[in-house]
Design a protein around this motif. Structure first.
Motif, short mmCIF file in Angstrom:
data_model
loop_
_atom_site.label_atom_id
_atom_site.label_comp_id
_atom_site.label_asym_id
_atom_site.label_seq_id
_atom_site.Cartn_x
_atom_site.Cartn_y
_atom_site.Cartn_z
N CYS A 8 0.89 -1.28 -0.11
CA CYS A 8 0.16 -0.17 -0.02
C CYS A 8 0.91 0.99 0.01
CB CYS A 8 -0.98 -0.01 1.18
SG CYS A 8 -1.99 -1.39 1.44
N LYS A 10 1.20 5.57 -0.98
CA LYS A 10 0.30 7.00 -1.00
C LYS A 10 1.02 8.20 -1.78
CE LYS A 10 -2.33 9.92 1.96
NZ LYS A 10 -2.72 10.40 3.63
N TYR A 11 0.43 8.80 -2.35
CA TYR A 11 0.67 9.93 -3.27
C TYR A 11 0.52 11.08 -2.19
CZ TYR A 11 0.92 13.20 -7.10
OH TYR A 11 0.97 14.30 -7.83
N LEU A 36 5.40 10.10 -4.53
CA LEU A 36 5.26 8.68 -3.61
C LEU A 36 5.96 8.77 -2.16
CD1 LEU A 36 5.11 5.68 -3.15
CD2 LEU A 36 7.25 5.17 -4.11
N ASP A 40 6.82 5.06 2.45
CA ASP A 40 6.28 3.98 1.65
C ASP A 40 7.58 3.30 0.76
OD1 ASP A 40 3.87 4.14 2.76
OD2 ASP A 40 2.94 5.59 1.07
N THR A 63 -2.70 1.99 -4.41
CA THR A 63 -3.01 3.46 -4.00
C THR A 63 -4.40 3.76 -4.03
OG1 THR A 63 -2.01 5.55 -3.75
CG2 THR A 63 -2.38 4.77 -6.05
N ALA A 69 -2.06 10.27 -8.75
CA ALA A 69 -1.53 9.51 -7.86
C ALA A 69 -0.88 8.28 -8.69
CB ALA A 69 -2.50 8.76 -6.72
N HIS A 86 -5.01 1.05 -8.89
CA HIS A 86 -5.36 2.45 -8.61
C HIS A 86 -6.72 2.66 -8.33
CE1 HIS A 86 -5.58 6.94 -9.94
NE2 HIS A 86 -5.40 6.85 -8.94
N SER A 122 2.28 7.95 6.66
CA SER A 122 2.21 8.63 5.70
C SER A 122 3.23 10.06 6.01
CB SER A 122 1.06 9.05 5.12
OG SER A 122 0.20 9.68 5.84
#
Length: 261
Positions: A8, A10-11, A36, A40, A63, A69, A86, A122
């Motif tokens: 997993c 995250k943007y 990114l 992560d 994500t 993203a 996505h 994050s």
């Protein structure tokens, strides 16, 4: 049987940019570049190392986020992941960690998995709760905050380093794992990896594909919200100490006045 690893990612807004809230008090992602999440990248790296040690493994990066993203997914694919998923839907705007965990859990179940890997937090929200909540939703063990991780004989093993002790943990697969920034530097994508990433599959899903109602996510379904925010005051000019023989005294008086000493 192939070991199915889902990472997993995250943007997030670039931490070096001018980050602020939008009018609805959600993070403004339009006026700052995204990337990114650095934390992560460690999860992607550990997944790649596990895959290299396994007889047969496949890494899917997942994500939840807007169109941009996909850049985070491409970065992970260029590092060496095999494929990406996505989840994008306008109704996801404003979703909090609990809502995001529900979406991720549905997507992971749809994709199929043996091991789910996450970063420790994050770099925008820094809550760090998602791996534990995700494990609860999936109904599998969680082994979190690992600085070392491996998979052998259907089990995940790891080392968690605390302030006063080190723990050695083990859980049967399927399981959810999170790794810290002490787990090892993430590799840089090679030119070959960047070119190969352009041809790797990226599956797009929305809330309908995951059987999730719009009112379960987004701002409407969020359990946590920002009610008020005050912009950081602009930086003021500093105090200048002109040293004419008593600079040390003036500096000490200033530090004492600010209660630094």
């Amino acid at each position: 049987m192939s070991l199915r690893i889902v990472v997993c990612v995250k943007y997030v807004p670039d931490a070096t940019g001018d980050r602020h809230f939008a009018e609805d008090l959600t993070t403004d992602r339009e006026s700052v570049d995204g990337l990114l999440s650095e934390l992560d990248e460690y999860a992607v790296e550990q997944a790649l190392q596990i895959s290299e040690e396994a007889d047969d493994a496949e890494i899917t990066v997942l994500t939840v986020g807007p169109e941009d993203a996909k850049d985070a997914l491409r970065k992970a694919l260029s590092m060496g992941a095999d494929k990406a998923v996505h989840v994008e839907d306008d109704d996801l705007h404003g979703t909090d960690a609990l809502g995001t965990s529900a979406v991720l859990a549905k997507a992971i179940e749809k994709t199929g998995y043996d091991l789910v890997m996450c970063g420790m937090a994050s770099t925008d929200g820094t809550m760090g709760v998602l791996p534990a909540v995700l494990a609860e939703r999936l109904g599998v063990p969680q082994v979190t905050l690992l600085s070392e991780v491996s998979v052998t004989d259907g089990k995940v093993n790891g080392r968690r380093d605390g302030d006063t002790a080190t723990e050695h943990l083990e859980a049967s697969l399927p399981a959810v794992v999170s790794v810290t920034d002490q787990s090892g530097e993430a590799r840089y994508p090679s030119f070959k990896g960047i070119m190969a990433a352009k041809k790797k599959p990226v599956e797009s899903l929305d809330l309908d594909d995951l059987d999730i109602e719009a009112d379960e996510v987004g701002l409407e379904g969020a359990w946590t919200k920002v009610d008020d925010a005050t912009p950081r005051p602009p930086r003021t000019a500093g105090t200048v100490v002109n040293d004419e023989g008593e600079g040390g005294k003036q500096l000490a008086e200033y530090l004492a006045g600010q209660k630094f000493i």
